[in-house]
Design a protein around this motif. Sequence first.
Motif, PDB file in Angstrom:
ATOM      1  N   CYS A 154      -3.892 -13.616  -1.959  1.00 33.55           N
ATOM      2  CA  CYS A 154      -5.051 -13.695  -2.168  1.00 33.55           C
ATOM      3  C   CYS A 154      -6.168 -12.181  -2.176  1.00 33.55           C
ATOM      4  N   LYS A 155      -7.312 -12.197  -2.750  1.00 27.25           N
ATOM      5  CA  LYS A 155      -8.066 -10.950  -2.835  1.00 27.25           C
ATOM      6  C   LYS A 155      -8.280 -10.500  -1.367  1.00 27.25           C
ATOM      7  N   TYR A 214       4.136   7.510  -0.737  1.00 27.31           N
ATOM      8  CA  TYR A 214       3.835   6.352   0.199  1.00 27.31           C
ATOM      9  C   TYR A 214       2.471   5.699  -0.369  1.00 27.31           C
ATOM     10  N   ILE A 215       2.459   4.476  -0.191  1.00 27.72           N
ATOM     11  CA  ILE A 215       0.952   3.639  -0.891  1.00 27.72           C
ATOM     12  C   ILE A 215       0.638   2.589  -0.037  1.00 27.72           C
ATOM     13  N   LEU A 216      -0.656   2.483   0.149  1.00 33.12           N
ATOM     14  CA  LEU A 216      -1.071   1.312   0.428  1.00 33.12           C
ATOM     15  C   LEU A 216      -2.013   0.856  -0.618  1.00 33.12           C
ATOM     16  N   ALA A 217      -1.710  -0.357  -0.941  1.00 33.47           N
ATOM     17  CA  ALA A 217      -2.610  -1.071  -2.022  1.00 33.47           C
ATOM     18  C   ALA A 217      -3.161  -2.184  -1.684  1.00 33.47           C
ATOM     19  N   VAL A 218      -4.298  -2.607  -2.208  1.00 38.30           N
ATOM     20  CA  VAL A 218      -5.117  -3.920  -1.753  1.00 38.30           C
ATOM     21  C   VAL A 218      -5.251  -4.663  -2.889  1.00 38.30           C
ATOM     22  N   LYS A 219      -5.132  -5.791  -2.866  1.00 40.85           N
ATOM     23  CA  LYS A 219      -5.535  -6.870  -3.891  1.00 40.85           C
ATOM     24  C   LYS A 219      -6.891  -7.002  -4.502  1.00 40.85           C
ATOM     25  N   LYS A 220      -7.397  -6.833  -5.673  1.00 41.74           N
ATOM     26  CA  LYS A 220      -8.648  -6.832  -6.083  1.00 41.74           C
ATOM     27  C   LYS A 220      -9.062  -8.357  -6.040  1.00 41.74           C
ATOM     28  N   ASP A 229      -4.067 -18.782   0.175  1.00 45.37           N
ATOM     29  CA  ASP A 229      -5.752 -18.634   0.411  1.00 45.37           C
ATOM     30  C   ASP A 229      -5.684 -17.957   1.697  1.00 45.37           C
ATOM     31  N   ILE A 230      -4.790 -17.253   2.300  1.00 40.98           N
ATOM     32  CA  ILE A 230      -4.903 -16.684   3.509  1.00 40.98           C
ATOM     33  C   ILE A 230      -4.697 -15.240   3.235  1.00 40.98           C
ATOM     34  N   LYS A 231      -5.457 -14.475   3.857  1.00 45.30           N
ATOM     35  CA  LYS A 231      -5.312 -12.811   3.695  1.00 45.30           C
ATOM     36  C   LYS A 231      -3.739 -12.486   4.454  1.00 45.30           C
ATOM     37  N   SER A 232      -3.257 -11.760   3.523  1.00 40.67           N
ATOM     38  CA  SER A 232      -1.852 -11.191   3.864  1.00 40.67           C
ATOM     39  C   SER A 232      -1.499  -9.882   3.633  1.00 40.67           C
ATOM     40  N   PHE A 233      -0.591  -9.466   4.524  1.00 42.96           N
ATOM     41  CA  PHE A 233       0.151  -8.066   4.157  1.00 42.96           C
ATOM     42  C   PHE A 233       1.590  -8.129   4.138  1.00 42.96           C
ATOM     43  N   GLY A 234       2.113  -7.544   2.884  1.00 45.66           N
ATOM     44  CA  GLY A 234       3.271  -7.372   2.458  1.00 45.66           C
ATOM     45  C   GLY A 234       4.050  -5.985   2.619  1.00 45.66           C
ATOM     46  N   SER A 235       5.080  -5.955   3.242  1.00 43.87           N
ATOM     47  CA  SER A 235       5.949  -4.642   3.339  1.00 43.87           C
ATOM     48  C   SER A 235       7.072  -4.661   2.316  1.00 43.87           C
ATOM     49  N   LEU A 236       7.008  -3.584   1.565  1.00 44.44           N
ATOM     50  CA  LEU A 236       8.200  -3.461   0.539  1.00 44.44           C
ATOM     51  C   LEU A 236       8.975  -2.213   0.676  1.00 44.44           C
ATOM     52  N   LEU A 278       0.853   0.838 -12.731  1.00 42.86           N
ATOM     53  CA  LEU A 278       1.383  -0.534 -12.739  1.00 42.86           C
ATOM     54  C   LEU A 278       0.847  -1.280 -11.728  1.00 42.86           C
ATOM     55  N   LEU A 279       0.325  -0.907 -10.785  1.00 39.52           N
ATOM     56  CA  LEU A 279      -0.512  -1.635  -9.440  1.00 39.52           C
ATOM     57  C   LEU A 279      -1.637  -2.203 -10.332  1.00 39.52           C
ATOM     58  N   ALA A 280      -2.348  -1.321 -10.952  1.00 46.38           N
ATOM     59  CA  ALA A 280      -3.687  -1.872 -11.562  1.00 46.38           C
ATOM     60  C   ALA A 280      -3.630  -3.137 -12.441  1.00 46.38           C
ATOM     61  N   GLU A 281      -2.512  -2.798 -13.271  1.00 43.52           N
ATOM     62  CA  GLU A 281      -2.241  -4.086 -14.358  1.00 43.52           C
ATOM     63  C   GLU A 281      -1.806  -5.345 -13.406  1.00 43.52           C
TER      64      GLU A 281
END
Length: 293
Positions: A202-203, A287-293, A171-178, A246-249
């Motif tokens: 989370c969103k 390179y991509i930065l993507a955000v959870k909807k 439930d806390i906003k996060s950032f992930g490095s892959l 893939l990300l949108a899915e």
Amino acid sequence: MEHMTARVSCFSRAYHYRNNQTWIFRDDFAEKILGEEEYCAIAESMAQGVQFFAPGFRGNQEQAIRLVVDYHLSPSVLGRSAFNEMHLKNEIRLGAKQYVLFAAGYDTYAFRNSAEHLAIYELDLPQMIEDKLRREKRSGLEAPANRVMVPCDLSESSWKESLIQQGFRSDIKSFGSLLGISYYLDKVSFARLMSNISDLFCKGSAICFDYPVKSPSAEMEKTELLAKGANEEMKAKYEYEEMERLLAEHDFLVYEHLDAGEMTRQYFEEYNGKAGASMSAPNGVEYILAVKK
């Protein structure tokens, strides 16, 4: 040699910091993690292998090391690291309180971080984590209080439970490095990883990663050969549209996408101008930065 790809990445960051005064990415802890003896051993190995990268090369050992590192090893590592941590800094400003490093390797952000409220979770194979902790102890580095090590295998779904058990909150906003992951997972495994991250994050949370593209590239051919030689064979390449789908899915929207040219313009320009050098991001990687909807 175990963890060779991670060691060479650490060496690339250490060499760049030690041998420059203007940096694409500044990592003043990498050489501490690597250690002087191994730093010198890898440098010598790079010099000995210069003919693989530049057939017919003539020059001294230092010139050979500089050529191999600056033109073949460092560009990908430095560019993606700068891209990732620039966005991490921005996401912290926007309220992110958890940073998850998937396949953390010898990453040193936990020692360079100044945001004490940020919980840092480093995920990697148990033997990788054990080796990193050993190196930190040998170097006299004190483990940051806000860092948590999570031994796991990202190709399996059980890492989610391990992360939650170590205190991660969905439930806390996060950032992930892959960084560096998409190369070494087949497409089914990478899609499953995206699904699991989407379940946990989370969103408004964000992820950042690099990926190999389906285009002919002499640089990528060399990278693939090196990876194969280190028993870390590359397993997948993507078209941008394929990655976007893939990300949108999995409920992620692409907020930024950089190809090699744009990465060079945004992240290498200052170094190239002030250092009198010429380094560019490798062709065949985006390179991509993507955000959870």
